[in-house]
Design an enzyme around this catalytic site. Structure first.
Site, PDB file in Angstrom:
ATOM      1  N   GLU A 127       0.853  -1.192   0.000  1.00 14.65           N
ATOM      2  CA  GLU A 127       0.000   0.000   0.000  1.00 14.65           C
ATOM      3  C   GLU A 127       0.888   1.241   0.000  1.00 14.65           C
ATOM      4  O   GLU A 127       1.983   1.234   0.577  1.00 14.65           O
ATOM      5  CB  GLU A 127      -0.898   0.003   1.253  1.00 14.65           C
ATOM      6  CG  GLU A 127      -1.733   1.288   1.369  1.00 14.65           C
ATOM      7  CD  GLU A 127      -2.872   1.222   2.382  1.00 14.65           C
ATOM      8  OE1 GLU A 127      -2.928   0.247   3.164  1.00 14.65           O
ATOM      9  OE2 GLU A 127      -3.702   2.154   2.377  1.00 14.65           O
ATOM     10  N   ASN A 166      -6.773   1.671   2.494  1.00 16.03           N
ATOM     11  CA  ASN A 166      -7.514   2.936   2.587  1.00 16.03           C
ATOM     12  C   ASN A 166      -7.017   3.955   1.575  1.00 16.03           C
ATOM     13  O   ASN A 166      -7.775   4.819   1.125  1.00 16.03           O
ATOM     14  CB  ASN A 166      -7.369   3.489   4.006  1.00 16.03           C
ATOM     15  CG  ASN A 166      -7.980   2.574   5.053  1.00 16.03           C
ATOM     16  OD1 ASN A 166      -8.743   1.672   4.730  1.00 16.03           O
ATOM     17  ND2 ASN A 166      -7.641   2.793   6.311  1.00 16.03           N
ATOM     18  N   ASN A 197     -12.031  -0.858  -1.408  1.00 13.13           N
ATOM     19  CA  ASN A 197     -11.413  -1.364  -0.175  1.00 13.13           C
ATOM     20  C   ASN A 197     -12.245  -0.974   1.040  1.00 13.13           C
ATOM     21  O   ASN A 197     -12.598   0.205   1.195  1.00 13.13           O
ATOM     22  CB  ASN A 197     -10.013  -0.762  -0.015  1.00 13.13           C
ATOM     23  CG  ASN A 197      -9.359  -1.157   1.299  1.00 13.13           C
ATOM     24  OD1 ASN A 197      -8.970  -2.306   1.482  1.00 13.13           O
ATOM     25  ND2 ASN A 197      -9.258  -0.222   2.233  1.00 13.13           N
ATOM     26  N   GLU A 198     -12.552  -1.944   1.876  1.00 11.79           N
ATOM     27  CA  GLU A 198     -13.219  -1.709   3.169  1.00 11.79           C
ATOM     28  C   GLU A 198     -14.300  -0.633   3.080  1.00 11.79           C
ATOM     29  O   GLU A 198     -14.327   0.306   3.890  1.00 11.79           O
ATOM     30  CB  GLU A 198     -12.182  -1.349   4.248  1.00 11.79           C
ATOM     31  CG  GLU A 198     -11.257  -2.499   4.573  1.00 11.79           C
ATOM     32  CD  GLU A 198     -10.368  -2.282   5.802  1.00 11.79           C
ATOM     33  OE1 GLU A 198     -10.303  -1.149   6.324  1.00 11.79           O
ATOM     34  OE2 GLU A 198      -9.726  -3.263   6.233  1.00 11.79           O
ATOM     35  N   TYR A 249      -7.204  -8.481  11.661  1.00 13.42           N
ATOM     36  CA  TYR A 249      -5.926  -8.216  12.333  1.00 13.42           C
ATOM     37  C   TYR A 249      -6.073  -8.600  13.806  1.00 13.42           C
ATOM     38  O   TYR A 249      -7.124  -8.362  14.404  1.00 13.42           O
ATOM     39  CB  TYR A 249      -5.573  -6.727  12.244  1.00 13.42           C
ATOM     40  CG  TYR A 249      -5.270  -6.254  10.840  1.00 13.42           C
ATOM     41  CD1 TYR A 249      -4.044  -6.507  10.250  1.00 13.42           C
ATOM     42  CD2 TYR A 249      -6.212  -5.522  10.117  1.00 13.42           C
ATOM     43  CE1 TYR A 249      -3.752  -6.055   8.963  1.00 13.42           C
ATOM     44  CE2 TYR A 249      -5.929  -5.067   8.824  1.00 13.42           C
ATOM     45  CZ  TYR A 249      -4.693  -5.340   8.258  1.00 13.42           C
ATOM     46  OH  TYR A 249      -4.408  -4.890   6.999  1.00 13.42           O
ATOM     47  N   GLU A 252      -6.479  -8.956   3.435  1.00 16.79           N
ATOM     48  CA  GLU A 252      -5.656  -8.304   4.469  1.00 16.79           C
ATOM     49  C   GLU A 252      -5.776  -9.137   5.727  1.00 16.79           C
ATOM     50  O   GLU A 252      -6.881  -9.318   6.252  1.00 16.79           O
ATOM     51  CB  GLU A 252      -6.145  -6.886   4.779  1.00 16.79           C
ATOM     52  CG  GLU A 252      -5.752  -5.862   3.745  1.00 16.79           C
ATOM     53  CD  GLU A 252      -6.147  -4.444   4.142  1.00 16.79           C
ATOM     54  OE1 GLU A 252      -6.071  -4.096   5.343  1.00 16.79           O
ATOM     55  OE2 GLU A 252      -6.544  -3.694   3.237  1.00 16.79           O
ATOM     56  N   GLN A 293       1.272  -5.941   5.745  1.00 20.13           N
ATOM     57  CA  GLN A 293       1.669  -5.595   4.388  1.00 20.13           C
ATOM     58  C   GLN A 293       3.014  -6.269   4.123  1.00 20.13           C
ATOM     59  O   GLN A 293       3.419  -7.131   4.901  1.00 20.13           O
ATOM     60  CB  GLN A 293       1.723  -4.094   4.236  1.00 20.13           C
ATOM     61  CG  GLN A 293       0.355  -3.447   4.514  1.00 20.13           C
ATOM     62  CD  GLN A 293       0.304  -1.957   4.211  1.00 20.13           C
ATOM     63  OE1 GLN A 293       1.244  -1.348   3.729  1.00 20.13           O
ATOM     64  NE2 GLN A 293      -0.845  -1.329   4.519  1.00 20.13           N
TER      65      GLN A 293
HETATM   66  O1  AHR Z   1      -3.154  -2.408   6.193  1.00 18.69           O
HETATM   67  C1  AHR Z   1      -3.435  -1.196   6.845  1.00 18.69           C
HETATM   68  C2  AHR Z   1      -4.876  -0.747   6.649  1.00 18.69           C
HETATM   69  O2  AHR Z   1      -5.729  -1.631   7.304  1.00 18.69           O
HETATM   70  C3  AHR Z   1      -5.409  -0.723   5.233  1.00 18.69           C
HETATM   71  O3  AHR Z   1      -5.123   0.447   4.559  1.00 18.69           O
HETATM   72  C4  AHR Z   1      -6.887  -0.852   5.435  1.00 18.69           C
HETATM   73  O4  AHR Z   1      -7.518  -1.467   4.346  1.00 18.69           O
HETATM   74  C5  AHR Z   1      -7.013  -1.619   6.721  1.00 18.69           C
HETATM   75  O5  AHR Z   1      -7.913  -1.021   7.601  1.00 18.69           O
END
Ligand code: AHR
Length: 502
Positions: A27, A72, A172-173, A244, A292, A349
């Site tokens: 990213e 994002n 994305n999201e 995450y 992700e 990432q």
């Molecule tokens: O990977 C960091 C961020 O986490 C990304 O930009 C977003 O898609 C997610 O919330």
């Protein structure tokens, strides 16, 4: 000592592993691109400005797929800013991470770099501030051979052949209120459907992934996926999910069991996809793109609204411990066990930003602790996933309740017949004796056991000590007469490779 058992039987096939399960994510955020993969002044930089020390580690990590350019970031991005002569590219405010985007790396640079490191791209289009037109232009720029405005511009920018980008994310999201251009499920669903239609008209050979939920705790989770798939089912191939995890306080037991939560998340998304399939009488199945996932100490991040405008700032450069590596290895085991429906995975990432690889501007690049389980699973987790029917003791955790102390997945290489077993011992205090029933494959007699573990569960790799945490060989494996036994150290990720005596 705890004792567990499992069976390795080539007949108990779950699914072939799609190599794209071992993807990653670049990213335009922090130092992932700038001083991560790209740093023109660096001693290892190639003619295009990309660091070859980092590229070498990426090849070793083994990422057949790289998602780009966000995240994002993509939701307010103009891809046209990143093409053409570098000195003419505009500097812009990146609203996602309150950073200055110099656009020195863009679509052409990334796609050429991808080829160079041996990865396929997964390109995301901006469905936050933009939409159908910008998306279909980008597909034309990347994939149309020639003779049109965008394809000829690509040729003029140095790429005569189309890039043939197969895999695309529709935004994305978009369920997240933090997203620039955040939408309700229905607003997004309609936009995604119409954008998908137009992108497929430009190139019918592409695959598309619709945005699912940003995490399992989103208040819209479940309903979001159902609404999106009601509108897009026939137009997309995948629905995404992001997740995450981090250790909260000193509750390491719960953290070590987070793969149980991941497992439930995947099951729930599969169920939602299949609900829409049954309800509307669709034939095809929608598969999952976990595009992700990782360990991310989000509680240590001050939040994007508290950042000052800066070029390539140091953002979320988490340093990973042995414990984090074991959790990453466990999450990979979960992905493998769901290989029948999860076809795409992107460790988020790739460099510096919550990443398995770290680099310093003008300085070295090194492997984080999490690099090791990922690299070994990517290298040896190709083939057919086998159901193992593990039987293991359980223990109680505060956040996850009662969980097995063992997580395991077995993958068979169909050509060599070799079986690789990935296993985690979640117990911090006790080794785990693992009995393997190999009667269905008695020719597997030779084994190699590697493990990531340490007397200090917080041990990390640094620029000064880049190999403090690395896989270690264990000489404990005994195999004969269709049975084998291994001992998994407390709090450890393990890889056991079983082959014939040839
Ligand atoms: O990977 C960091 C961020 O986490 C990304 O930009 C977003 O898609 C997610 O919330």
């Amino acid at each position: 000592m705890n004792r567990a058992s499992l069976t390795v039987d080539p007949a108990l096939r779950v699914s072939d592993v799609d190599p794209r399960l071992f993807g990653s994510f670049v990213e335009h955020m922090g130092r992932c691109v700038y001083t991560g993969i790209y740093e023109p002044g660096h001693p290892s930089a190639d003619e295009a400005g990309f660091r070859q020390d980092v590229a070498g580690l990426i090849r070793e990590l083994g990422v057949p797929l790289v998602r780009y350019p966000g995240g994002n970031f993509v939701s307010a991005y103009k891809w046209e800013d990143g093409i053409g002569p570098r000195e003419q590219r505009p500097r812009r405010l990146d609203l996602a991470w309150r950073s200055i985007e110099t656009n020195q790396v863009g679509v052409d640079d990334f796609l050429r770099w991808c080829r160079n490191v041996g990865s396929a791209p997964m390109m995301a289009v901006n469905l936050g501030t933009r939409g159908l037109d910008a998306a279909r232009d980008l597909v034309e720029y990347c994939n149309h051979p020639s003779g049109t405005y965008w394809s000829d511009l690509r040729r003029a920018n140095g790429s005569a052949q189309p890039y043939d980008v197969k895999l695309w994310c529709l935004g994305n999201e978009m369920d997240g209120p933090w997203q620039i251009g955040h939408k309700t499920a229905y607003e997004y669903a309609r936009l995604a459907a119409e954008t998908a239609k137009a992108m497929r008209r430009v190139d019918p050979g592409i695959e598309l992934s619709a945005c699912g939920s940003s995490n399992q705790q989103m208040p819209t989770f479940g309903g979001w996926e159902a609404t999106v798939l009601e509108e897009t089912y026939d137009l997309v191939d995948y629905v995404s999910l992001h997740t995450y995890y981090e250790q909260i306080g000193d509750d390491r037991d719960s953290f070590l069991a987070r793969a149980v939560d991941f497992d439930r998340f995947i099951d729930a998304v599969v169920a939602t996809c299949d609900h829409v399939r049954a309800k509307n009488g669709h034939r095809k199945r929608i598969n999952l793109a976990v595009d992700e996932w990782n360990v991310w100490y989000q509680s240590r991040f001050a939040g994007e609204e508290n950042l000052d405008w800066a070029e390539a700032p140091r953002l979320i450069e988490d340093t990973y411990s042995v414990t984090d590596a074991v959790v990453v290895g466990d999450l990979l085991i979960t992905l493998l066990r769901h290989a029948d429906r999860v076809k795409i995975g992107c460790l988020a990432q790739l460099v510096n930003v919550i990443a398995p690889i770290r680099s310093e501007p003008g300085g070295p690049a090194w492997r984080q602790a999490t690099f090791h389980p990922f690299a070994l699973t990517s290298r040896h987790g190709r083939g057919t996933v086998l159901r193992t029917d593990a039987v293991a003791p359980t223990h109680e955790t505060a956040a996850q309740g009662e969980v097995p102390v063992l997580a395991a997945a077995a993958v068979r290489d169909e050509e060599s017949g070799e079986v690789t077993l990935f296993a985690v011992n979640r117990d911090q205090g006790q080794p785990l004796t693992l009995d393997l029933d190999l009667r269905a494959c008695p020719d597997l007699t030779v084994g190699k056991h590697l493990a990531v573990y340490d007397s200090d569960p917080e041990a990390v790799n640094t620029a000064e000590q880049p190999d403090r945490v690395a896989p270690r060989p264990l000489e404990d494996l005994k195999a004969s007469g269709g049975r084998a036994t291994a001992v998994l150290p407390p709090l450890s990720w393990n890889m056991i490779r079983l082959s014939g005596d040839r």
